[in-house]
Design a protein around this motif. Structure first.
Motif, PDB file in Angstrom:
ATOM      1  N   ALA A  98       0.829  -1.206   0.000  1.00  0.00           N
ATOM      2  CA  ALA A  98       0.000   0.000   0.000  1.00  0.00           C
ATOM      3  C   ALA A  98       0.865   1.257   0.000  1.00  0.00           C
ATOM      4  O   ALA A  98       0.541   2.237  -0.680  1.00  0.00           O
ATOM      5  N   ALA A  99       1.965   1.249   0.745  1.00  0.00           N
ATOM      6  CA  ALA A  99       2.863   2.403   0.769  1.00  0.00           C
ATOM      7  C   ALA A  99       3.481   2.622  -0.609  1.00  0.00           C
ATOM      8  O   ALA A  99       3.575   3.758  -1.084  1.00  0.00           O
ATOM      9  N   ARG A 100       3.902   1.550  -1.261  1.00  0.00           N
ATOM     10  CA  ARG A 100       4.480   1.658  -2.598  1.00  0.00           C
ATOM     11  C   ARG A 100       3.449   2.227  -3.572  1.00  0.00           C
ATOM     12  O   ARG A 100       3.764   3.088  -4.399  1.00  0.00           O
ATOM     13  N   ASP A 101       2.203   1.779  -3.470  1.00  0.00           N
ATOM     14  CA  ASP A 101       1.137   2.288  -4.333  1.00  0.00           C
ATOM     15  C   ASP A 101       0.848   3.763  -4.078  1.00  0.00           C
ATOM     16  O   ASP A 101       0.383   4.468  -4.965  1.00  0.00           O
ATOM     17  N   ALA A 102       1.131   4.234  -2.860  1.00  0.00           N
ATOM     18  CA  ALA A 102       0.886   5.628  -2.501  1.00  0.00           C
ATOM     19  C   ALA A 102       2.073   6.541  -2.843  1.00  0.00           C
ATOM     20  O   ALA A 102       2.057   7.717  -2.504  1.00  0.00           O
ATOM     21  N   GLY A 103       3.111   5.993  -3.480  1.00  0.00           N
ATOM     22  CA  GLY A 103       4.227   6.812  -3.913  1.00  0.00           C
ATOM     23  C   GLY A 103       5.451   6.752  -3.023  1.00  0.00           C
ATOM     24  O   GLY A 103       6.416   7.480  -3.251  1.00  0.00           O
ATOM     25  N   TRP A 104       5.430   5.914  -2.008  1.00  0.00           N
ATOM     26  CA  TRP A 104       6.597   5.763  -1.136  1.00  0.00           C
ATOM     27  C   TRP A 104       7.660   4.936  -1.854  1.00  0.00           C
ATOM     28  O   TRP A 104       7.338   4.060  -2.655  1.00  0.00           O
ATOM     29  N   ASP A 105       8.929   5.209  -1.566  1.00  0.00           N
ATOM     30  CA  ASP A 105      10.049   4.443  -2.115  1.00  0.00           C
ATOM     31  C   ASP A 105      10.337   3.302  -1.139  1.00  0.00           C
ATOM     32  O   ASP A 105      11.104   3.449  -0.196  1.00  0.00           O
ATOM     33  N   VAL A 106       9.673   2.173  -1.373  1.00  0.00           N
ATOM     34  CA  VAL A 106       9.760   1.011  -0.490  1.00  0.00           C
ATOM     35  C   VAL A 106      10.284  -0.162  -1.308  1.00  0.00           C
ATOM     36  O   VAL A 106       9.762  -0.448  -2.377  1.00  0.00           O
ATOM     37  N   PRO A 107      11.350  -0.851  -0.833  1.00  0.00           N
ATOM     38  CA  PRO A 107      11.864  -2.006  -1.575  1.00  0.00           C
ATOM     39  C   PRO A 107      10.797  -3.086  -1.717  1.00  0.00           C
ATOM     40  O   PRO A 107       9.901  -3.194  -0.877  1.00  0.00           O
ATOM     41  N   PRO A 108      10.900  -3.903  -2.759  1.00  0.00           N
ATOM     42  CA  PRO A 108       9.917  -4.984  -2.921  1.00  0.00           C
ATOM     43  C   PRO A 108      10.029  -6.000  -1.793  1.00  0.00           C
ATOM     44  O   PRO A 108      11.061  -6.099  -1.135  1.00  0.00           O
ATOM     45  N   ASN A 109       8.969  -6.746  -1.564  1.00  0.00           N
ATOM     46  CA  ASN A 109       8.955  -7.746  -0.496  1.00  0.00           C
ATOM     47  C   ASN A 109       9.818  -8.951  -0.824  1.00  0.00           C
ATOM     48  O   ASN A 109      10.336  -9.596   0.066  1.00  0.00           O
ATOM     49  N   ARG A 110       9.951  -9.255  -2.113  1.00  0.00           N
ATOM     50  CA  ARG A 110      10.778 -10.382  -2.547  1.00  0.00           C
ATOM     51  C   ARG A 110      11.490  -9.993  -3.828  1.00  0.00           C
ATOM     52  O   ARG A 110      11.080  -9.079  -4.526  1.00  0.00           O
ATOM     53  N   GLY A 111      12.571 -10.698  -4.137  1.00  0.00           N
ATOM     54  CA  GLY A 111      13.261 -10.480  -5.394  1.00  0.00           C
ATOM     55  C   GLY A 111      14.397  -9.473  -5.291  1.00  0.00           C
ATOM     56  O   GLY A 111      14.853  -9.111  -4.211  1.00  0.00           O
ATOM     57  N   LYS A 112      14.846  -9.013  -6.456  1.00  0.00           N
ATOM     58  CA  LYS A 112      15.991  -8.109  -6.526  1.00  0.00           C
ATOM     59  C   LYS A 112      15.700  -6.800  -5.795  1.00  0.00           C
ATOM     60  O   LYS A 112      14.692  -6.151  -6.038  1.00  0.00           O
ATOM     61  N   GLY A 113      16.572  -6.426  -4.894  1.00  0.00           N
ATOM     62  CA  GLY A 113      16.419  -5.188  -4.136  1.00  0.00           C
ATOM     63  C   GLY A 113      15.658  -5.346  -2.845  1.00  0.00           C
ATOM     64  O   GLY A 113      15.494  -4.390  -2.097  1.00  0.00           O
ATOM     65  N   SER A 114      15.194  -6.550  -2.543  1.00  0.00           N
ATOM     66  CA  SER A 114      14.349  -6.737  -1.367  1.00  0.00           C
ATOM     67  C   SER A 114      15.127  -6.691  -0.057  1.00  0.00           C
ATOM     68  O   SER A 114      14.533  -6.545   1.000  1.00  0.00           O
ATOM     69  N   ARG A 115      16.442  -6.814  -0.117  1.00  0.00           N
ATOM     70  CA  ARG A 115      17.217  -6.819   1.125  1.00  0.00           C
ATOM     71  C   ARG A 115      17.533  -5.428   1.638  1.00  0.00           C
ATOM     72  O   ARG A 115      18.074  -5.272   2.724  1.00  0.00           O
TER      73      ARG A 115
END
Length: 72
Positions: free
Chosen positions: A41-58
């Protein structure tokens, strides 16, 4: 005697930029009760949040829309 949930867990996303106190609280109950959903939801609202899984999730860093893209 019965058992009930006195206080449900509430997940929010906080901006990790220094001196920023921005907090995102999802509007839906489902988003507030699950960490994964709060981040989506934060990512959908324009926040810069890493993905939950996959590249960049760490990357543990979250930024509000004002500080999106990292520290300046």
């Amino acid at each position: 005697m019965s058992t009930h949930e006195a206080q449900p867990p509430v997940y929010v996303v906080r901006c990790d930029s220094p001196d920023c106190g921005a907090v995102f609280t999802p509007s839906s109950e489902f988003g507030r009760r699950h960490a994964h959903s709060a981040r989506v939801a934060a990512r959908d609202a324009g926040w810069d949040v890493p993905p939950n899984r996959g590249k960049g999730s760490r990357s543990p860093i979250d930024y509000c829309p004002e500080h999106a893209g990292g520290p300046r």
